[in-house]
Design a protein around this motif. Structure first.
Motif, short mmCIF file in Angstrom:
data_model
loop_
_atom_site.label_atom_id
_atom_site.label_comp_id
_atom_site.label_asym_id
_atom_site.label_seq_id
_atom_site.Cartn_x
_atom_site.Cartn_y
_atom_site.Cartn_z
N LYS A 103 38.00 32.20 32.90
CA LYS A 103 37.85 33.11 34.03
C LYS A 103 38.07 34.56 33.59
O LYS A 103 37.29 35.45 33.94
CB LYS A 103 38.84 32.74 35.14
N ASP A 113 32.97 37.43 40.27
CA ASP A 113 33.74 36.34 40.84
C ASP A 113 33.49 35.09 40.01
O ASP A 113 32.55 35.04 39.20
CB ASP A 113 33.37 36.10 42.31
N ARG A 127 32.31 33.19 49.89
CA ARG A 127 32.58 34.16 48.83
C ARG A 127 31.54 35.27 48.86
O ARG A 127 31.85 36.45 48.70
CB ARG A 127 32.55 33.47 47.46
N ILE A 187 37.00 41.15 41.17
CA ILE A 187 38.28 40.84 40.56
C ILE A 187 38.37 41.64 39.27
O ILE A 187 37.49 41.55 38.41
CB ILE A 187 38.41 39.34 40.25
N THR A 232 46.79 40.06 44.56
CA THR A 232 46.92 39.40 43.26
C THR A 232 45.98 38.21 43.15
O THR A 232 45.88 37.39 44.07
CB THR A 232 48.36 38.91 43.05
N GLU A 233 45.26 38.13 42.03
CA GLU A 233 44.51 36.93 41.66
C GLU A 233 45.33 36.28 40.54
O GLU A 233 45.30 36.72 39.40
CB GLU A 233 43.11 37.28 41.17
N LYS A 234 46.07 35.26 40.87
CA LYS A 234 47.10 34.70 39.99
C LYS A 234 46.57 34.37 38.60
O LYS A 234 45.58 33.67 38.45
CB LYS A 234 47.71 33.45 40.63
N TYR A 238 43.72 41.48 39.67
CA TYR A 238 43.85 41.94 41.04
C TYR A 238 42.48 42.17 41.67
O TYR A 238 41.49 42.42 40.97
CB TYR A 238 44.67 43.23 41.11
N ARG A 239 42.47 42.11 43.00
CA ARG A 239 41.26 42.36 43.77
C ARG A 239 41.58 43.37 44.87
O ARG A 239 42.64 43.31 45.49
CB ARG A 239 40.74 41.06 44.39
#
Length: 247
Positions: A103, A113, A127, A187, A232-234, A238-239
């Motif tokens: 990713k 994405d 999405r 992201i 946060t996008e773990k 970040y988004r």
């Protein structure tokens, strides 16, 4: 620049699995205004992109891209599209590779994405709609003024206001927030943020990003513990989370 809005989308699907390709083709055919063009190899996908972008001057607005293709890895195609007229296209990876490293690599290459197989058409469309809400018609990279919920960013004066009240910001804080505004809906991985704000030499300094995100949240979020803007996008980055962005 290509203005992208729901109901007027030409989509390039790059997928070698006939069951998934057929499923997406049938699903998009049922969605008004969505036109899907399906290719199964990197070579054919690039040929289709080149024909639309260079010969016809009407690039695809959305690319749905598998990574494991018969003639190579889709990561390279992401970079190639970004470098050849695809700066404004939405690129969503659809892959069975669900690992964090895959990713991050795709997002660093320029994907917007990442959707892990298996997925439902409802999830994909949700999405897509979320991205489209963050890319309203008329927004552009040349904009100098944005209204984002209760926030107001002026790029000419380098000022940020919340509810009309000026927010003091250091140059780095402003640069970081501006980066998110300019990449609405994407992201941003730690590496991309570090490269854009601190330079490529800082690619191993992820703590810079976490520290400055914390500072920004304390200044712009109503509740820094439950952020609405810098989400946060773990494990990835970040988004920019608020969809109400206008020029």
């Amino acid at each position: 620049m290509t203005n992208i809005h729901e109901g007027d989308l030409d989509i390039l699907l790059v997928e070698d699995d006939p069951s998934i390709g057929g499923f997406l083709q049938a699903a998009m055919d049922r969605e008004p205004g969505y036109r899907l063009y399906w290719e199964t190899t990197l070579k054919d996908a690039w040929r289709a992109w080149e024909k639309r972008q260079i010969q016809e001057g009407r690039p695809f607005a959305l690319v749905l891209l598998d990574l494991g293709l018969p003639d190579g890895d889709g990561q390279g195609l992401i970079r190639r599209l970004r470098d050849h007229g695809g700066e404004q296209a939405l690129i969503i990876v659809i892959s069975a590779r669900g690992g964090e490293a895959d990713k991050v690599q795709a997002l660093d290459s320029g994907a917007d994405d990442y959707l892990t197989k298996p997925f439902t058409i409802g999830e994909l469309l949700a999405r897509l709609r979320a991205h489209l809400r963050r890319r309203p018609v008329g927004s552009s990279a040349e904009s100098s003024h944005w209204v984002i919920g209760v926030l107001e960013l002026d790029d000419l004066t380098h000022t940020l206001r919340k509810g009309g009240v000026p927010i003091p910001m250091t140059p780095k804080e402003y640069q970081l927030f501006h980066l998110f505004v300019m990449n609405q809906g994407r992201i941003l991985s730690y590496r991309r943020i570090l490269g854009a704000v601190w330079g490529e030499h800082s690619s191993d300094q992820a703590h810079y990003v976490r520290l400055y995100i914390k500072r920004l949240r304390e200044k712009i979020e109503d509740d820094p513990g439950m952020p609405q803007y810098l989400v946060t996008e773990k494990g990835v980055g970040y988004r920019f989370g608020n969809p109400e962005v206008s020029k």
